[in-house]
Structure formats: C-alpha cells, structure tokens
Design an enzyme around this catalytic site. Sequence first.
Site, PDB file in Angstrom:
ATOM      1  N   SER A 144       0.795  -1.172   0.174  1.00  0.00           N
ATOM      2  CA  SER A 144      -0.018  -0.012  -0.084  1.00  0.00           C
ATOM      3  C   SER A 144       0.920   1.145   0.048  1.00  0.00           C
ATOM      4  CB  SER A 144      -0.949  -0.162   1.209  1.00  0.00           C
ATOM      5  OG  SER A 144      -2.014   1.068   1.142  1.00  0.00           O
ATOM      6  N   ASP A 303      -2.201   6.364  -4.204  1.00  0.00           N
ATOM      7  CA  ASP A 303      -0.808   5.802  -3.747  1.00  0.00           C
ATOM      8  C   ASP A 303      -0.531   4.660  -4.574  1.00  0.00           C
ATOM      9  OD1 ASP A 303      -3.159   3.885  -3.313  1.00  0.00           O
ATOM     10  OD2 ASP A 303      -2.534   3.372  -1.323  1.00  0.00           O
ATOM     11  N   ASP A 305      -0.714   1.217  -5.037  1.00  0.00           N
ATOM     12  CA  ASP A 305      -1.541   0.149  -5.306  1.00  0.00           C
ATOM     13  C   ASP A 305      -2.930   0.646  -5.721  1.00  0.00           C
ATOM     14  OD1 ASP A 305      -2.258   0.547  -2.602  1.00  0.00           O
ATOM     15  OD2 ASP A 305      -3.145  -1.460  -2.583  1.00  0.00           O
ATOM     16  N   ASP A 307      -5.348   2.101  -4.455  1.00  0.00           N
ATOM     17  CA  ASP A 307      -6.806   2.006  -3.621  1.00  0.00           C
ATOM     18  C   ASP A 307      -7.368   3.302  -2.949  1.00  0.00           C
ATOM     19  OD1 ASP A 307      -4.777   1.727  -1.668  1.00  0.00           O
ATOM     20  OD2 ASP A 307      -5.707  -0.296  -0.967  1.00  0.00           O
TER      21      ASP A 307
END
Length: 573
Positions: A144, A303, A305, A307
């Site tokens: 993340s 960010d 990834d 999400d």
Amino acid sequence: MTYNEKYHLWINSNFIDEETKKELIDIKKDEKEIEDRFYKDLQFGTGGLRGVIGAGSNRMNIYTVGKSTEGLSRYLINNKGKGASVSIAYDSRNKSKEFAEAAARVLCGNGIKVNLFEDLRPTPMLSFTVRHLKSSAGIVITASHNPKEYNGYKVYGEDGGQITDRVAEEIISEINAVKDFSEIKFMDLEEAKEKGLLSIIGEEVDKAYIDKVKELSIRKALIREKADELKIIYTPIHGSGNKPVRRVLKELGYDKVYTVKEQENPDGNFPTVEYPNPEDAKVFDIALKMAEDIEPDIIFGTDPDCDRIGVVVKNKEGKYKVLTGNQTGALLMEYILSSLKEENKLPKNGVVIKTIVTTEIAREIAKEYNVEIIDVLTGFKYIGEKMKEFEEKGDKKYIFGFEESYGYLTGDFVRDKDAVITSMLISEMTLYYKTKGMTLYDALQELYNKYGFYKEELVSITLKGKEGQEKIENLMEHLRHSMKAHLDQVKIVKKFDYKLGIQKDLVEINEEKIDLPKSNVLKFILEDNSCFVVRPSGTEPKIKIYLSVVGNSSENCKDKMIKFKEQVMSLID
C-alpha cells in the site's frame, strides 16, 4: 530454534539460491542485523504478509512468499478441490513482479490454475478480476502506502473481498504446517503455461473493468456535455494508477488531465517523496508547482496500489488545501445521495457503510436522505464483508462505503476501496459544482452549514517492544474499567467496548450487544457529541487515538479540538 541456528540453516540449505546466500553471508559480522532478520518468521496476519524486503525469515522474499503460498494452496485444495483457481496482481514496488511470479509458481506447482496480470495493476482491479474470472481466491503484491523498503502480500476470497478473520486463521494453520523449504512446490512458469495451469491476462479484463467503472457515472448528460471544461492535475505517485485512472477519464471525455511527469512512471524507490502516501501533503508539492500555471479545478493523487486517493482544493484565500479522508468521504456521500435522489435512483433499502473511526457527519447526511448507515470495524474488509452479506440475503442495497484513511467505494463489482472509481466520481462531483459556480471547498463549507461543523484528528503513539506492548495493554484495561464519567465537566453518555461486544448507555444505565467481530477497541461519546476512539494498531507497535468534535463554525471547532485533545491525551498519558 535460535536466530543464529535459523541463519545458518538458510546459508547451508540446498533450497536457497546463491544470491540470497550471498546477501546473508555479507551480514555475518552484524549480529544485530542477523537477529532482526531471523528472530521470528514474518507473520501472516488477518490480511496477509507485510514486511521489509530482504533475505531472512522475518523479511519479504520469494521463500516467505513461497511458504505462505504453499499454505494457501493446501487450504484451497482442502476447501475447493483440484478445480481451484487464483488471480494475481502486483503494483510498482520493488520485487513485486518477482513475488507475484513466485506465488504463481507455487500455486501451479500444487496443480492450481493461475491468472497472472501481464504487468502492474491496482489492487481494486484484482478484486474485480477474482469475481469476473470466478476465481477461488486472489493475491495482490503490495505494501500500500508504506515506505519503499516494504512489500506485502494480500489474499482475497472468491467474493473479491479481503479474506475474513476465520478464513485467515485456517490459512495460517496451513502455513504453520509447512516446516521445511523442501515442502514448497515451485513450478517453472513456462512448464505451467504448457500444462495449461498459467494464463497471462490483460486488455480483455482491463476493458471489462473500465466499462463497469464508467457505468457508475451518475450525471451522464453533464459529463457528455461539459467534461472537457474541467482541468485536472493527477499524480499516480510512481504507482499503478497512471494508466487506468487516465484511461477512464479520457474515455469519459475529460481532455484536460495534466499528469505530474516526475511522478508518472512506476518506480518502487518513490524518488520524489519520503512516503508514497496521499494523506501526506508533501506528495503534492510538484503538483502544486504545476498548478501555478495550469490553475486546475481539482488536484488528486493515488497511492502505489491505487486503492487510496488524496484530494487538493483551493480555498477562499486562493491557497491549496489537502482535504482529510473524512472531508472527501462526506463530500462524496452527499454528492452521490443527492444526485441519485434527483435522478429518482435512490434505492428504498439503500445503505451507506463507514468504519467506527470515520466521521459522524455521515450519520446526519444519511438521515437527510432516509438512508440506513452501518458502522463496521476499522478496515475495508469489513465493508466488503457486509456487501457480501447484502448480496446473499438480498435485503439491502449497498450504495457507498468509506473510511477516514482515504478509502472509498461505490458500485458492487469491486469489494475493496477503489481510487480508480473514486477519481472518476471526484472529477464528476467537481464538474457538477463548477457548473454551479462553486469549488469543492465551497461545497465543503455548504455541507458544514447544512449538517454542522465537524473536525477530526488522529494521534498515533509508537510504543516499541515488549514494554511498549504492556503499556498499550495496561492503558486499554484502565480505560475499559476505570474511566471516569466526565471529561472536563462534559458527561460521557455512551461507551462502546468492541472487545467485550457491549454498548453501554451511561445515562439510561442499560447495555446492548454489539453485533460485530471482537476487537480491542474502545469508543466514548460525550454529551456535546464529541467522541474519541482508542485502538491499538493491528500491524504496527502503535496505539491510535481518533478525536472528533462538533461545533457551530470552523473556528469554534478548531478551538474545541485543541481543548478536547488536551483532555483526552491527559487520560492517555
């Protein structure tokens, strides 16, 4: 086994490659480093693995990934049989592709079919793909918004949501049963392709996802007519959002999207930022320099990834301000519900879901539109769990879910927070207010004037080691059993103990059961509607205190928060 014994086991193992052994031999004189790498095994928690990249049992590498995947394979074979399949995605972090391929090799080695993305993709696209390809499970390689030294491994169920606590425990049990590297069944990728166990996926799945995202646009006529009038600055912060976010916006007609070039290309070293986290205002420094010439209507960044999403707006003084996750969530909730109502598309059994630490203004907005609101524990997987429950029972219709940590989701074809969907909705919302002569900052002030002024703050305290853990446990027990009835003359009216599963009304002197999984979290609500939540972190040696106050103006809220924070922190100290 001692950490030194484990260290030598790795160096002498026939199953460890020479490059990894060299990395370990290079630290042979650094006792502290050896201890840190081997004093424990990297733990597979309720969501998966997360750790520093490197050689060793307490690091992210192909062997710790392989061991976890071997355990997952056994779980799938036991529960789904030989017809099990897994979809795998990965982000831009260092070693992400290598770890994704290692996971694929182990699954295929166990006879499980794998759908592996051809290149990096956002986490929410993995969630979609699991459902779209009817996979038994999903894996995404990401840490993340953690620092560049980290990577991670998250597991998803066949519903596209992160695995629940019960399933995680069963997988952990299988992982713990893997006692030796010789038990991990790695298969060569070319052999897996030849045997029909490995499929490489790309555009076909991408198009299916992008088309579903575009369907979530609410004011379609407005977008058709005026999308090209909106100016957007977007930064993927060196992550996986660049292509899907820009593709969705372009296909909807947003022609004036300016990407931050220095942060456009995937790079696991995140060279332009300290942390690749859109919650940190500093990640927008380059975007803000661009804004001097472009004068955008909106700035946002996703960010690694993709999400989570952070949003920057211009206030009345002409200064750019990063919205909090709560502010963006409240704006989206108001926009979605008001737009659906205007278009006569607001379902009668509609539900909004938020976490227990997310802004209480959501409750007021839900009341305005006669929509049910449900609180869940912290973590988007609990929102996904409720979505699955609604789908199975057919009694409620999910509309929107969000958490204060910059995660949002509308639509039900993804079961995790989704910054691709959210970027599309933020653009639409900004355009809608622009046609009314308003900025998103104006819309936020209008929201506060309508529902009351809310201000939230998060305090994180790091307490490392065994001593820190004991302090956290003692604090929680003190607050649980010895908490006073007032905070600076203001009465505490409700106490939620999520570990005991009890909600106490301290005025009426009664209690009710909390129908949520047990978690060591406490929430206190005061007579003036201020509240605070105390929650030990599940992934770091931290205790987090979430504060919220309600006032009659922004200044009033600011003053109340300073005082309230002092009072709550005096309890914590």
